[in-house]
Design a protein around this motif. Structure first.
Motif, PDB file in Angstrom:
ATOM      1  N   PHE A 175       0.568  -1.015  -0.085  1.00 42.24           N
ATOM      2  CA  PHE A 175       0.065   0.117  -0.078  1.00 42.24           C
ATOM      3  C   PHE A 175       0.877   1.329   0.005  1.00 42.24           C
ATOM      4  O   PHE A 175       1.681   1.397   0.398  1.00 42.24           O
ATOM      5  CB  PHE A 175      -0.320  -0.026   1.378  1.00 42.24           C
ATOM      6  CG  PHE A 175      -1.480   0.858   1.445  1.00 42.24           C
ATOM      7  CD1 PHE A 175      -2.852   1.372   0.966  1.00 42.24           C
ATOM      8  CD2 PHE A 175      -1.508   2.119   2.033  1.00 42.24           C
ATOM      9  CE1 PHE A 175      -4.098   2.364   1.058  1.00 42.24           C
ATOM     10  CE2 PHE A 175      -2.215   3.259   2.185  1.00 42.24           C
ATOM     11  CZ  PHE A 175      -2.938   3.800   1.444  1.00 42.24           C
ATOM     12  N   VAL A 176       0.475   2.005  -0.953  1.00 45.81           N
ATOM     13  CA  VAL A 176       1.190   3.234  -0.934  1.00 45.81           C
ATOM     14  C   VAL A 176       0.321   4.405  -0.332  1.00 45.81           C
ATOM     15  O   VAL A 176       0.872   5.486   0.475  1.00 45.81           O
ATOM     16  CB  VAL A 176       1.738   3.926  -2.393  1.00 45.81           C
ATOM     17  CG1 VAL A 176       2.975   5.101  -2.282  1.00 45.81           C
ATOM     18  CG2 VAL A 176       3.051   2.421  -2.994  1.00 45.81           C
ATOM     19  N   SER A 177      -0.653   4.666  -1.485  1.00 44.49           N
ATOM     20  CA  SER A 177      -1.960   6.000  -1.259  1.00 44.49           C
ATOM     21  C   SER A 177      -2.832   4.700  -1.994  1.00 44.49           C
ATOM     22  O   SER A 177      -3.300   4.047  -1.822  1.00 44.49           O
ATOM     23  CB  SER A 177      -1.564   7.033  -1.862  1.00 44.49           C
ATOM     24  OG  SER A 177      -1.313   6.954  -2.788  1.00 44.49           O
ATOM     25  N   ALA A 178      -4.045   5.801  -1.347  1.00 44.66           N
ATOM     26  CA  ALA A 178      -5.186   5.955  -1.067  1.00 44.66           C
ATOM     27  C   ALA A 178      -5.404   5.246  -2.945  1.00 44.66           C
ATOM     28  O   ALA A 178      -6.654   4.136  -3.672  1.00 44.66           O
ATOM     29  CB  ALA A 178      -6.446   6.445  -1.347  1.00 44.66           C
ATOM     30  N   ILE A 179      -4.621   5.200  -3.891  1.00 47.39           N
ATOM     31  CA  ILE A 179      -4.950   5.774  -5.451  1.00 47.39           C
ATOM     32  C   ILE A 179      -3.472   5.173  -5.853  1.00 47.39           C
ATOM     33  O   ILE A 179      -3.176   5.116  -6.878  1.00 47.39           O
ATOM     34  CB  ILE A 179      -4.748   6.933  -5.631  1.00 47.39           C
ATOM     35  CG1 ILE A 179      -3.766   8.130  -6.330  1.00 47.39           C
ATOM     36  CG2 ILE A 179      -6.012   8.320  -5.603  1.00 47.39           C
ATOM     37  CD1 ILE A 179      -3.840   9.386  -6.519  1.00 47.39           C
ATOM     38  N   SER A 180      -2.751   4.586  -5.473  1.00 51.10           N
ATOM     39  CA  SER A 180      -1.755   3.924  -5.832  1.00 51.10           C
ATOM     40  C   SER A 180      -1.155   2.469  -5.196  1.00 51.10           C
ATOM     41  O   SER A 180      -0.975   2.573  -3.756  1.00 51.10           O
ATOM     42  CB  SER A 180      -0.248   4.684  -5.989  1.00 51.10           C
ATOM     43  OG  SER A 180       0.580   3.855  -6.407  1.00 51.10           O
TER      44      SER A 180
END
Length: 285
Positions: A175-180
């Motif tokens: 998990f990097v961010s909500a979109i990535s």
């Protein structure tokens, strides 16, 4: 050209689909918040246990523990974490494509590969390709606990110690961010890099470093698997939220397009009726 009724029915069905995808987007967003918090809360524990294990392993380099020693590779284990369901965009496809490519590059035969599949999508994928699946786990909750993964993780580590395979790779979506999110490959066993990990604290061992490693090393490896699972769950919910938002946006665009087509068709029908009326009046005159 579709009739007015057909277009109207399609608009209604698309609106209903949009309502469903918006609801699923909101549910995924809610799950993502908790999953992200779980993943972040696990980080301090992993950093500390890595420091402790690294310090003890560095102080007992001659322990000869099988989890710390590299050996000739005849078989390789792959722990692959995917989701149980679809509607998560490219979450599953990306990781399965990466694993398949890695296997093709490393191995000449499927006999050299042993799969541990966590998640139904990964299990079905490797079953279709006729790989040797030695362990599998389905139905993991949206916010998993260690008890759910303990048995599979324990057996995965145990098979390495017993010599069933000679190295283990772990694949999951970080998990990097909500979109990535990004597909991550981690060499789980042997733990040859743990000794080089920086240790900021010295420890006194009781009863001995070897005895502590005997207990702590399997727990550490199992914790790595659990950490990857909760990290992957955060990525799964983020991917689901993004996929449902895209579906809602596409449904909205389709509704706009269908509404325009409906208005044009209705205008053409009205114009045709007026033309027929005028033509009929002119014929009577």
């Amino acid at each position: 050209m579709a009739s007015l009724r057909d277009i109207e029915n399609r608009i209604k069905s698309t609106k209903k689909t949009s309502q469903i995808t918006k609801a699923m987007q909101m549910v995924s967003a809610s799950k993502l918040t908790r999953a992200e918090n779980n993943a972040l809360a696990f980080v301090p524990y992993m950093e500390k246990i890595q420091e402790v294990v690294g310090s003890i392993a560095a102080g007992t380099k001659d322990s000869g523990h099988p989890m710390l020693v590299s050996r000739p590779v005849k078989k390789t284990g792959y722990i692959v974490i995917t989701s149980d369901r679809g509607l998560v965009g490219g979450y599953n496809a990306n990781i399965l494509r990466t694993v398949k490519r890695a296997i093709e590059q490393r191995h000449a035969s499927k006999d050299e590969v042993m799969i541990i599949a966590i998640g139904r999508k990964g299990l079905e994928f490797f079953q279709r390709l006729d790989f040797n699946i030695v362990e599998s786990l389905e139905g993991v909750s949206d916010h998993p606990t260690f008890s759910e993964i303990k048995d599979v993780a324990n057996r995965a580590v145990g098979m390495f110690t017993e010599g069933a395979y000679d190295e283990v790779y772990l694949y999951y979506n970080h998990f990097v961010s909500a979109i990535s999110n990004e597909v991550t490959e981690k060499k789980l066993l042997p733990l040859t890099d743990i000794i080089s990990a920086s240790a900021t604290t010295s420890y006194e061992f009781e009863p001995s470093g070897e005895a502590i490693l005997e207990v702590l090393l399997p727990q550490y490896a199992e914790s790595l698997i659990f950490g990857a699972l909760i990290d992957g769950k955060a990525s799964e919910h983020a991917s689901s939220m993004t996929a449902m938002k895209t579906a809602s946006d596409n449904a909205s665009d389709l509704i706009d397009s269908l509404t325009l087509s409906f208005n044009r068709a209705r205008q053409a029908a009205i114009t045709q009726q007026i033309t027929e009326i005028v033509g009929g009046v002119a014929a009577l005159e």
